[in-house]
Design a protein around this motif. Structure first.
Motif: not given
Ligand SMILES: [Zn+2]
Lengths: 369, 810
Positions: B565-582
């Motif tokens: 996103n920073s390369t697309q100039r989206n510099e303000d981010l609030r993100i989350f992921e809900l997923g598995k780790i192995f």
């Protein structure tokens, strides 16, 4: 009484103290009369406002009471002549009265202005954007999965899940796809070891469920699946939803009924379906399910390769070999199973051309959902 | 699989439009991928009228023609000698691509402009004559397409066949389905073998040493053949399905392969040592050169066709270079065999070859079709290559493939399909595709599956035949009758949906990243050598190096997303992921599945508020992201939530002093804090970022149901404020916990409403301002009562934390 510990006192506490320690009864009387006067004036003005009949009249009244030479304004000026200790108290009351009257006049003015369509002197630029509260979005895949699962939950199906890293046995063998079967060519598989794979479909969940419970079974199983593939319509990881219903007397017609319900709920009642024979080692008979192209409504377009149909689902009656594998009585029970790619449905529903967008997580994409 | 419409018509009468036919084939399970005009490649080749022909001024072997192409006259330089003024000839216009691959362009030949090319039959692949320009009949109109002028029209039907229908890997196989659809009959090619002279047993023999791999092997020999070009009808058939013509003997084997689906092989009989065939497995490590020129290393599981000395063909896959049919070949041995599908598939996979032949053997050929195909090939070979057929046939069949007899009940068929068919209808559907059916009683049928239908084994397979031939659309759509049973509440699903609700409500958007990441992810996260997350599950055949292992943390995905996103100039981010780790299993057991742990991780970087005209430039900090974790835990109603300064080695990617571990009682839920500068650099990120990394499974474990409602006090609350000057190192939580521990019932709540450092407070100290709310459920509290309790509280806190009150201002 003061309390030493209180280092930060509120205004209200101060005022309370001041009142309580007022020294002289006589002064109190003078103050009282001015207070009474203020209250009387307030009531008089409020009564007058109630009966005014026009904008001009409101303006005149407003000038009489709270204008520069108005009654309340004049009284306020007289406060300075009171004894110092009474000034705050009376002053506060006078200001309160003034404020209440200002509000009342403003309200009356607004009412008449609104009637006459006049613009108030001080107006906001209401076209400036409102102050936003941030709103997050769920990933479109999550939204689509939820929508599909909800349809089946309403039909009484239970949501179950299974491991992404799966034994070859569950992913293939128990689904009637032995090691050297050409049907394995339909799955470009990621291998972890000879006997462990990244599941290539959500179908192994069927086996895990049937191994652990006896009929009737009614499940819907969403999850990730993996295949060695990457282009405009394939990503190495993708989502599927698997469905399974097993009990006595389940027929192919029932499968058609359930899937018709699903398509009508996800797309609309006008969307027609087409079932055509196909092959999956774990179902017999097997079917591919096409829906009428949602873009051209069957007339033929680029998206549907000018056929008017879009392939969205694989389905069929559970193969007796699969039932034998999990120890179900093939004479007594029958059932259907189906699976679909979530991305495919989401792409059609939202008009997305490139499946890879889902996993790039560009906020400009995600925020559209 | 491709067939041409005209070839199909050799075996079945087709009186419907090809588009209709294609749709009907799709609806019986033979999915038609495309219909292609066979002569589309001749689109830019038109009839030209030679209006003038003159010698080329600079080259005596060339001439310059002026050719009327309907919409104008074009100059064309040509070297042919069989043309004259007034002739009608095919002219390839600029842009035309000839079967040779050559694209016609406007050019200059020895100083003469040429705007096209006059073509021979062979150049257009409409015949074999290459001796001169094709002369068209005098009735053709200049400018019309040459295909139309020659009366050529055909459609290629391209199928996407499912792996079970090996019977349809031939023109006759498709024709059989067409006949069933059109309710007509199939015309098999007429077999008429020429009389043979020399008995075959006298000149050759076949020994099968590995009957399990090769249940049947048949052969015929044609002596004194004349190798040459195939007749044009044969070349045309092969071209139509995309095969190249090679020579008459090889072309015949390919023709029969396409016609009947039986792969054949022709050996140069004289080059077979001792003129005999031995079928056996290869020696381990033996080298063999196939006819594509590749040298291949064999192993002892691979089945070989050998002569008296050694291997001459990779059975069922490809012939050898040594015994190939060549121009000087004088006799041919034709092989027609049934090889074990698994043997062929394993060998083909191992060697990485896939041929028309292996493709069919893997799926299973018709064991009874072996000799039919052999006879057909022998007949055609004598017809096209001359020669004399050796009399008789060698047919070794040591492991007969058993006949499949299946009983099926009409009632059960109807029950499974939801149909209402009577026995007669079921019989007629089954018979339409050449199944041998006889009723046993009023309900049951005895069906003998034809040998070419290797997919029919069980009653259900017959039910599918009935369903597909009747048409799936003819089966009534019904709704299952079922018992109403509520499925149990699932705490995980509940927790997941609550988390998603809370986080989107807090302005966080959900991302989904691949479950596999690069091997270097652990290094980038600065995980210590003994960290269990370094034991990654590796993929043996990854697509790319950065998708080579299963992830053991969601953080790399968050950071990669931030980078993207920073390369697309989206510099303000609030993100989350809900997923598995192995996580790799601790044991070395190769068949143990990894532990799949669900995580919930989020990242906040850039602005604290969405940028608008109201608010500018405030950046997110630790307390913002901590507030998110607070909201999450409050939303899940997690009891005993506490934060402690980062202490365990589990979060080396988070900054010391700016990170808290999150506990529910004694259970570590995860951490929240700022990513270290080094980690950000490892992901090529420049701006500070904050993250929470929580174990979803533990959140589920600690999640509790909504609290029970408590009555609301009818009596007013009173507040008292106090500011404490304490050591900087004193943690706020400690003060609050201490007050809580005092157990004063009348304290409704205590909150911190200000923290201040700086003058006039001396260095190393800070001011913590607390607001106490006092309230009783039974009565109004009096001022003096509240003051007394507050005084006591204050004194205890002062003493416990060695604190002072601020100096009173005047
Ligand atoms: Zn369309």
């Amino acid at each position: 009484m003061r309390y030493a510990l209180c280092s930060m006192r509120s205004e209200a506490t101060d005022a309370l103290c001041a009142m309580r320690y007022a020294p002289c009864a006589m002064r109190e009387r003078i103050t009282k009369s001015m207070k009474q006067e203020l209250k009387r004036i307030e009531q008089e003005a409020l009564d007058a406002i109630k009966v005014v009949s026009g904008l001009t009249e409101v303006k005149t009244l407003k000038a009489r009471y709270i204008g520069r030479k108005g009654v309340v304004t004049t009284l306020l000026r007289r406060i300075s002549s009171l004894p110092p200790e009474e000034r705050p108290d009376t002053g506060r009351l006078a200001n309160e009265v003034r404020k209440r009257l200002e509000e009342a006049f403003e309200k009356a003015l607004q009412a008449f202005e609104a009637d006459r369509g006049e613009i108030p002197a001080v107006a906001l630029d209401v076209t400036l954007p409102g102050r936003p509260l941030a709103r997050g979005r769920l990933h479109p895949i999550t939204q689509m999965t939820q929508a599909i699962c909800e349809v089946f939950q309403r039909l009484g199906f239970e949501i179950v899940e299974g491991p992404d890293v799966e034994l070859d046995y569950y992913n293939f063998e128990a689904l009637n796809i032995p090691r050297d079967h050409p049907a394995r060519d339909m799955h470009d598989t990621f291998y972890i070891s000879e006997n462990i794979v990244l599941r290539t479909h959500t179908s192994p969940i069927q086996i895990r469920v049937m191994e652990s419970q006896s009929p009737p079974v009614r499940i819907i199983a969403p999850g990730k699946a993996y295949r060695v593939d990457y282009d405009i319509s394939h990503t190495p990881m993708f989502y599927q939803v698997e469905g399974l219903m097993v009990q006595e007397n389940i027929s192919f017609g029932d499968l058609k009924g359930i899937l018709t319900t699903l398509v009508h709920q996800i797309f609309d009642e006008e969307t027609s379906l087409r079932f055509r024979p196909s092959f999956f080692p774990f179902t017999e008979p097997s079917a591919e399910v096409d829906i009428q192209c949602v873009i051209c409504r069957g007339a033929g377009c680029r998206v549907c390769s000018h056929t008017g149909w879009l392939e969205v689902l694989g389905a069929g009656m559970v193969h007796p070999a699969v039932f034998e594998m999990v120890g179900y009585d093939t004479e007594r029970y029958s059932g259907f199973a189906f699976g679909m790619g979530i991305e495919r449905i989401a792409m059609l529903k939202y008009g997305i051309e490139d499946i890879r967008r889902f996993y790039e997580n560009d906020l400009r994409f995600l925020e559209q959902f | 699989m491709k067939v041409s419409l005209s070839w199909l018509k050799d075996y079945v009468t087709i009186d419907v439009d090809v588009v209709k036919l294609a749709e009907a084939l799709t609806m019986v399970g033979l999915e038609v991928d495309a219909l292609v005009d066979r002569y589309a490649y001749l689109d830019r080749v038109v009839v030209g009228h030679i209006v003038e022909i003159a010698p080329h001024s600079n080259a005596h072997t060339l001439s310059v023609c002026r050719v009327d192409v309907g919409n104008g006259i074009r100059p064309v330089v040509c070297g042919a000698t069989n043309i004259k003024q007034g002739d009608l000839v095919p002219i390839a216009l600029p842009g035309a691509q000839l079967p040779s691959g050559h694209t016609i362009q406007v050019g200059e030949i020895r100083g003469q402009v040429s705007e096209g090319m006059l073509c021979s039959e062979a150049e257009l692949a409409v015949g074999t004559d290459s001796s001169g320009i094709l002369l068209l009949p005098g009735t053709a109109t200049p400018g019309i397409g040459v295909a139309a002028a020659l009366g050529l029209s055909d459609t290629i039907i391209e199928f996407d066949l499912t792996p079970n229908r090996s019977d349809c890997l031939s023109v006759i196989g498709i024709a059989r389905e067409v006949a069933a659809i059109l309710k007509t009959s199939l015309r098999y090619p007429r077999l008429k073998l020429p009389p043979g002279e020399t008995p075959i047993e006298k000149i050759t023999s076949v020994i099968i040493e590995s009957p399990d791999h090769c249940p049947r092997y048949a052969a015929r020999v044609v002596l004194d053949v004349q190798i040459g070009e195939s007749p044009s009808w044969l070349q045309e058939r092969l071209h139509s399905v995309g095969l190249r013509a090679i020579n008459n003997v090889v072309d015949v084997t390919n023709f029969v392969l396409m016609e009947m689906g039986q792969p054949l092989h022709a050996f140069d009989f004289d080059r077979l040592a001792e003129h005999r065939i031995v079928v056996r497995t290869a020696r381990e490590g033996q080298a063999f050169t196939t006819l594509d020129g590749a040298e291949r290393t064999l192993n002892s599981d691979m089945l070989m066709i050998c002569d008296g000395k050694g291997p001459v063909a990779l059975a069922g896959i490809m012939g050898g270079l040594e015994s190939e049919i060549e121009d000087d070949t004088r006799s041919a041995l034709i092989e027609s065999a049934y090889f074990d599908p698994i043997t062929i598939r394993r060998t083909a996979k191992r060697l990485g070859v896939n041929t028309e032949s292996s493709y069919r053997f893997e799926r299973g050929v018709d064991p009874d079709g072996i000799t039919k195909a052999l006879d057909r090939a022998a007949q055609l070979m004598v017809e096209t290559a001359g020669g004399k057929l050796a009399s008789g046939v060698i047919d070794n069949y040591p492991r007969p493939i058993p006949e499949r007899v299946i009983e099926v009940s009409v009632k059960r068929t109807n029950r499974l399909l939801g149909s209402r068919l009577n026995q007669e209808e079921v019989i007629s559907y089954l018979k339409s595709v050449e199944l041998n059916v006889a009723p046993l009683d009023k309900d049951r049928l005895r069906v003998v599956a034809p040998t070419f239908r290797v997919d029919i084994e069980r009653p259900e397979d017959l039910m599918e035949e009935v369903a597909r031939l009747r048409g799936y659309d003819q089966i009534p759509t019904t709704h299952p009758l079922s018992h109403v049973v509520a499925s149990p509440q699932d705490k995980k699903l509940e927790c997941r949906s609550r988390l998603r609700e809370i986080l989107t409500g807090c302005g966080f958007s959900e991302i989904v990243t691949y479950s596999f990441i690069g091997k270097d992810a652990c290094n980038k996260l600065l995980l210590p050598d003994n960290d269990p997350r370094r034991q990654m599950v590796s993929i043996l055949n990854p697509l790319t190096e950065d998708q080579a292992v299963m992830r053991t943390s969601l953080v790399p995905g968050l950071l990669a997303t931030m980078y993207r996103n920073s390369t697309q100039r989206n510099e303000d981010l609030r993100i989350f992921e809900l997923g598995k780790i192995f996580l790799s299993p601790p044991t070395a057991d190769r068949d143990e599945l990894p532990e799949e742990v669900q995580m919930i991780s989020g990242l906040w970087t850039g602005a604290r508020y969405d940028r608008t005209w109201h608010l500018k430039g405030e950046k997110v900090d630790f307390y913002d992201i901590k507030g998110i974790v607070d909201s999450v835990c409050a939303g899940l109603n997690i009891k005993g939530l506490r934060y402690t300064p980062l202490d365990s080695p589990g979060f080396p990617y988070l900054r010391l002093g700016h990170t808290a571990e999150v506990y529910a009682g004694d259970e570590l839920l995860g951490a929240v804090g700022e990513l270290t500068h080094e980690v950000l650099q490892n992901f090529e990120l420049k701006q500070p970022a904050y993250c929470f990394d929580l174990n979803f499974d533990r959140l589920v474990h600690c999640m509790t149901e909504k609290k029970r409602a408590r009555p609301i006090s009818r009596f007013p609350a009173t507040t008292r404020d106090v500011a404490l000057i304490v050591d900087d190192a004193i943690e706020a939580q400690g003060v609050l916990d201490y007050i809580d521990g005092l157990g004063e019932e009348l304290i409704g709540r205590v909150e911190i409403f200000d923290v201040y450092k700086g003058p006039p407070i001396s260095r190393g100290k800070k001011s913590l301002a607390l607001r106490f709310t006092y309230r009783s459920y039974e009565r109004s509290l009096t001022d003096s009562e509240v003051n007394r309790i507050h005084e006591t509280m204050t004194q205890k806190v002062l003493k416990q934390f060695n604190a002072q009150l601020p100096r009173r201002s005047a």
